[in-house]
Motif scaffolding. Structure first.
Motif, PDB file in Angstrom:
ATOM      1  N   MET A 127       0.817  -1.212   0.000  1.00 36.11           N
ATOM      2  CA  MET A 127       0.000   0.000   0.000  1.00 36.11           C
ATOM      3  C   MET A 127       0.851   1.261   0.000  1.00 36.11           C
ATOM      4  SD  MET A 127      -3.114  -1.071   2.552  1.00 36.11           S
ATOM      5  CE  MET A 127      -4.191  -2.410   2.093  1.00 36.11           C
ATOM      6  N   GLY A 128       2.112   1.147  -0.407  1.00 38.02           N
ATOM      7  CA  GLY A 128       3.005   2.299  -0.444  1.00 38.02           C
ATOM      8  C   GLY A 128       4.352   1.953   0.126  1.00 38.02           C
ATOM      9  N   GLU A 129       5.435   2.438  -0.525  1.00 37.75           N
ATOM     10  CA  GLU A 129       6.778   2.045  -0.107  1.00 37.75           C
ATOM     11  C   GLU A 129       7.157   2.597   1.252  1.00 37.75           C
ATOM     12  OE1 GLU A 129       8.992   5.624  -2.606  1.00 37.75           O
ATOM     13  OE2 GLU A 129       9.362   3.525  -3.085  1.00 37.75           O
ATOM     14  N   SER A 130       6.518   3.719   1.691  1.00 34.93           N
ATOM     15  CA  SER A 130       6.891   4.310   2.973  1.00 34.93           C
ATOM     16  C   SER A 130       5.970   3.892   4.110  1.00 34.93           C
ATOM     17  CB  SER A 130       6.862   5.842   2.859  1.00 34.93           C
ATOM     18  OG  SER A 130       5.544   6.289   2.566  1.00 34.93           O
ATOM     19  N   ILE A 131       4.997   3.013   3.853  1.00 33.17           N
ATOM     20  CA  ILE A 131       4.032   2.614   4.860  1.00 33.17           C
ATOM     21  C   ILE A 131       4.656   1.574   5.786  1.00 33.17           C
ATOM     22  CG2 ILE A 131       1.739   1.641   5.269  1.00 33.17           C
ATOM     23  CD1 ILE A 131       1.784   4.341   3.840  1.00 33.17           C
ATOM     24  N   THR A 132       4.590   1.798   7.095  1.00 33.48           N
ATOM     25  CA  THR A 132       5.123   0.856   8.071  1.00 33.48           C
ATOM     26  C   THR A 132       4.045   0.252   8.954  1.00 33.48           C
ATOM     27  OG1 THR A 132       5.556   2.655   9.649  1.00 33.48           O
ATOM     28  CG2 THR A 132       7.342   2.044   8.138  1.00 33.48           C
ATOM     29  N   GLU A 133       2.847   0.832   8.959  1.00 35.42           N
ATOM     30  CA  GLU A 133       1.771   0.284   9.773  1.00 35.42           C
ATOM     31  C   GLU A 133       0.430   0.742   9.220  1.00 35.42           C
ATOM     32  OE1 GLU A 133       2.465   1.798  13.677  1.00 35.42           O
ATOM     33  OE2 GLU A 133       1.619   3.766  13.242  1.00 35.42           O
ATOM     34  N   GLY A 134      -0.606   0.028   9.608  1.00 38.69           N
ATOM     35  CA  GLY A 134      -1.947   0.401   9.180  1.00 38.69           C
ATOM     36  C   GLY A 134      -2.950   0.167  10.292  1.00 38.69           C
ATOM     37  N   THR A 135      -4.078   0.844  10.208  1.00 42.82           N
ATOM     38  CA  THR A 135      -5.138   0.701  11.201  1.00 42.82           C
ATOM     39  C   THR A 135      -6.313  -0.045  10.577  1.00 42.82           C
ATOM     40  OG1 THR A 135      -4.524   2.794  12.246  1.00 42.82           O
ATOM     41  CG2 THR A 135      -6.697   1.902  12.766  1.00 42.82           C
ATOM     42  N   ILE A 136      -6.718  -1.138  11.224  1.00 46.98           N
ATOM     43  CA  ILE A 136      -7.872  -1.893  10.742  1.00 46.98           C
ATOM     44  C   ILE A 136      -9.132  -1.103  11.094  1.00 46.98           C
ATOM     45  CG2 ILE A 136      -9.219  -4.002  11.018  1.00 46.98           C
ATOM     46  CD1 ILE A 136      -6.636  -5.489  11.511  1.00 46.98           C
ATOM     47  N   ILE A 137      -9.855  -0.683  10.084  1.00 46.90           N
ATOM     48  CA  ILE A 137     -11.067   0.108  10.319  1.00 46.90           C
ATOM     49  C   ILE A 137     -12.256  -0.797  10.613  1.00 46.90           C
ATOM     50  CG2 ILE A 137     -12.665   1.770   9.315  1.00 46.90           C
ATOM     51  CD1 ILE A 137     -10.435   2.776   7.576  1.00 46.90           C
ATOM     52  N   ASN A 138     -12.419  -1.837   9.785  1.00 47.18           N
ATOM     53  CA  ASN A 138     -13.621  -2.650   9.938  1.00 47.18           C
ATOM     54  C   ASN A 138     -13.437  -3.971   9.202  1.00 47.18           C
ATOM     55  OD1 ASN A 138     -16.276  -3.298  10.610  1.00 47.18           O
ATOM     56  ND2 ASN A 138     -17.077  -2.484   8.692  1.00 47.18           N
ATOM     57  N   TRP A 139     -13.892  -5.054   9.812  1.00 43.70           N
ATOM     58  CA  TRP A 139     -13.952  -6.359   9.144  1.00 43.70           C
ATOM     59  C   TRP A 139     -15.299  -6.481   8.459  1.00 43.70           C
ATOM     60  CZ3 TRP A 139      -9.951  -9.541   8.460  1.00 43.70           C
ATOM     61  CH2 TRP A 139      -8.842  -9.410   9.306  1.00 43.70           C
ATOM     62  N   LEU A 140     -15.292  -6.744   7.163  1.00 44.11           N
ATOM     63  CA  LEU A 140     -16.532  -6.869   6.399  1.00 44.11           C
ATOM     64  C   LEU A 140     -16.964  -8.323   6.253  1.00 44.11           C
ATOM     65  CD1 LEU A 140     -15.818  -4.238   3.601  1.00 44.11           C
ATOM     66  CD2 LEU A 140     -16.977  -3.928   5.787  1.00 44.11           C
ATOM     67  N   VAL A 141     -16.100  -9.261   6.665  1.00 45.12           N
ATOM     68  CA  VAL A 141     -16.418 -10.691   6.662  1.00 45.12           C
ATOM     69  C   VAL A 141     -16.191 -11.216   8.074  1.00 45.12           C
ATOM     70  CG1 VAL A 141     -15.824 -12.960   5.730  1.00 45.12           C
ATOM     71  CG2 VAL A 141     -15.758 -10.953   4.241  1.00 45.12           C
ATOM     72  N   ASN A 142     -17.138 -11.914   8.619  1.00 43.63           N
ATOM     73  CA  ASN A 142     -17.041 -12.446   9.980  1.00 43.63           C
ATOM     74  C   ASN A 142     -16.368 -13.817   9.978  1.00 43.63           C
ATOM     75  OD1 ASN A 142     -18.461 -10.213  11.080  1.00 43.63           O
ATOM     76  ND2 ASN A 142     -20.399 -11.164  10.472  1.00 43.63           N
ATOM     77  N   GLU A 143     -15.878 -14.214  11.143  1.00 44.38           N
ATOM     78  CA  GLU A 143     -15.271 -15.534  11.279  1.00 44.38           C
ATOM     79  C   GLU A 143     -16.301 -16.614  10.926  1.00 44.38           C
ATOM     80  OE1 GLU A 143     -13.619 -16.044  15.141  1.00 44.38           O
ATOM     81  OE2 GLU A 143     -12.048 -14.552  14.862  1.00 44.38           O
ATOM     82  N   GLY A 144     -15.893 -17.570  10.102  1.00 41.71           N
ATOM     83  CA  GLY A 144     -16.783 -18.645   9.664  1.00 41.71           C
ATOM     84  C   GLY A 144     -17.514 -18.347   8.376  1.00 41.71           C
ATOM     85  N   ASP A 145     -17.496 -17.071   7.942  1.00 42.37           N
ATOM     86  CA  ASP A 145     -18.191 -16.722   6.695  1.00 42.37           C
ATOM     87  C   ASP A 145     -17.305 -17.050   5.499  1.00 42.37           C
ATOM     88  OD1 ASP A 145     -20.219 -15.826   8.228  1.00 42.37           O
ATOM     89  OD2 ASP A 145     -19.855 -13.686   7.903  1.00 42.37           O
TER      90      ASP A 145
END
Length: 446
Positions: free
Chosen positions: A1-19
């Motif tokens: 997602m970019g050469e200078s990116i070192t971390e990201g923030t998870i905003i939202n899961w759109l698929v639940n566990e088991g789906d």
């Protein structure tokens, strides 16, 4: 997602566990570098387990979820795993024949240019005092020749090796530990090395009276801006060069043609596309200003992509990018600039809109500032600030001699990275930009 990116923030899961999901379905949204990105499923399958929750900040390379992929993909994965296993057995067999002793780390593993920008690849190896999973001292680390051979093939430095959790006897790193680490995407690749230098400067622990008042928590973007600015000042020794430019010809031409330009092309004519045009021309004259630093190498960029520091309605700052600015006419530049500005105001900038900048300009004159000392937008090596255009009485040369006239003047200030840009290059470049401003063709057709 970019050469200078070192971390990201998870905003939202759109698929639940088991789906279950299909290839291309959006699994989650991740915020990186001030924009939100949708992450599509690489294959069809089922989400078995999520390892992080919404709002968690996750380093690049970290496993965030376990997926059970379709039968076709699974068979391919098993084939690759089997091949790797056979290769590992051959490596181990060669290692046993070559030596039965362990080898002590004495010099750093050579790193490739693709990894030389990571913090793990340094010129010398300092053994962290608490690098083992149990937290005990490992000041006498040993690695087998097989481990060293694999590390060389994968371009892993000794410092990165020391951070990998080891399961062998007496905290020794095993081949299986290293392969597991590689399969996880090398999560400690960009970790900061622990350096214990008794002569190093230490920040004094001072208790300042910060006062009382309304407490405002930094939002995610403000925290990212703060981290980016501190990193830039810590990394690049900033030097600033100043010149002033007579903008009278450009100002008069723009005032006389802005209405006709909008009627003909359907785009507002601000000063920004004129600035971008002149800066792109100056970069072609001095291409070494359009660069980045990769360890001991300087990468002179092939494309001229001009970033525009833009204020958002929230007060935060973002840098949309005009790609290939040197190849576009004024109408196209105006269209790109207006589009980026509108997207920024409406918070609709996407990941591609802010990627790939090779040089940045900041129009501080928009806020009434006479001049500025901008902080370099990493990994670039320079940034140009443009002050307010202000009418002043100036001495000018005419055929009759020196005369005093009212002229539209502007200060330009270039902050540059003195590791790779010296005073001659920095001063010559900003002077050339000012020359293009002053030599603007007042008879130019729209």
């Amino acid at each position: 997602m970019g050469e200078s990116i070192t971390e990201g923030t998870i905003i939202n899961w759109l698929v639940n566990e088991g789906d279950s999901f299909e290839e291309g379905d959006i699994i989650l949204e991740v915020a990186t570098d001030k924009v939100d990105n949708e992450v599509p499923a690489p294959v069809s399958g089922t989400l078995v387990k999520t390892l992080f929750n919404a709002k968690d900040v996750v380093p690049v390379g970290t496993v965030i979820a376990v997926l059970e992929i379709s039968e076709e993909k699974s068979s391919k994965k098993q084939s690759v795993t089997s091949s790797r296993s056979e290769s590992s057995k051959e490596d181990l067999s060669r290692d046993k024949k070559s030596t039965k002793k362990s080898s002590h780390l004495a010099s750093p593993v050579p790193s490739s240019s693709s990894n030389s920008s990571s913090n793990s690849n340094s010129a010398s190896f300092s053994v962290p005092s608490n690098s083992s999973p149990s937290g005990r001292s490992v000041g006498d680390l040993f690695f087998s020749p097989l481990i060293i051979s694999i590390a060389k093939e994968q371009h892993i430095s000794f410092e990165e090796l020391s951070r990998i959790p080891a399961t062998g006897n007496e905290g020794r790193l095993r081949k299986s530990d290293l392969f597991s680490y590689l399969e996880e995407g090398r999560p400690y690749k960009f970790a900061q090395a622990v350096i214990q230098d008794p002569t190093a400067y230490r920040i004094p622990q001072l208790n300042f009276d910060k006062g009382k008042g309304k407490i405002i928590e930094m939002d995610r973007m403000r925290q990212m801006i703060a981290d980016h600015m501190v990193y830039s000042k810590h990394t690049a020794p900033h030097v600033t060069a100043y010149v002033e430019a007579d903008m009278t010809n450009m100002v008069n031409w723009r005032n006389a043609n802005k209405e006709a330009f909008q009627k003909k092309h359907g785009e507002r004519l601000t000063f920004t596309p004129l600035f971008v045009e002149a800066v792109a021309k100056a970069i072609k004259d001095f291409p070494n200003i359009n660069a980045s630093v990769d360890g001991s190498n300087i990468i002179v960029k092939e494309h001229i992509n001009i970033g525009m520091a833009t204020a958002l309605p929230s007060g935060n700052l973002i840098v949309p990018v005009v790609k290939n600015a040197d190849q576009k006419d004024l109408r196209t530049l105006a269209e790109n600039v207006n589009e980026m500005a509108n997207k920024a105001r409406e918070n609709k900038l996407g990941g591609d809109d802010i990627k790939g900048s090779t040089f940045t300009i900041s129009n501080v004159g928009t806020f009434g500032s006479v001049m500025g000392t901008p902080i370099i937008n990493q990994p670039e090596v320079a940034i140009l600030a443009l002050g307010i255009i202000k009418k002043r009485a100036e001495v000018i040369e005419t055929k009759k001699g020196d005369e005093i006239a009212v002229r539209s003047m502007m200060y330009l200030s270039l902050s540059f990275d003195h590791r790779v840009v010296d005073g001659f290059l920095g001063g010559s470049f900003v002077r050339r930009v000012a020359d293009y401003f002053e030599q603007f063709d007042s008879n130019r057709k729209i």
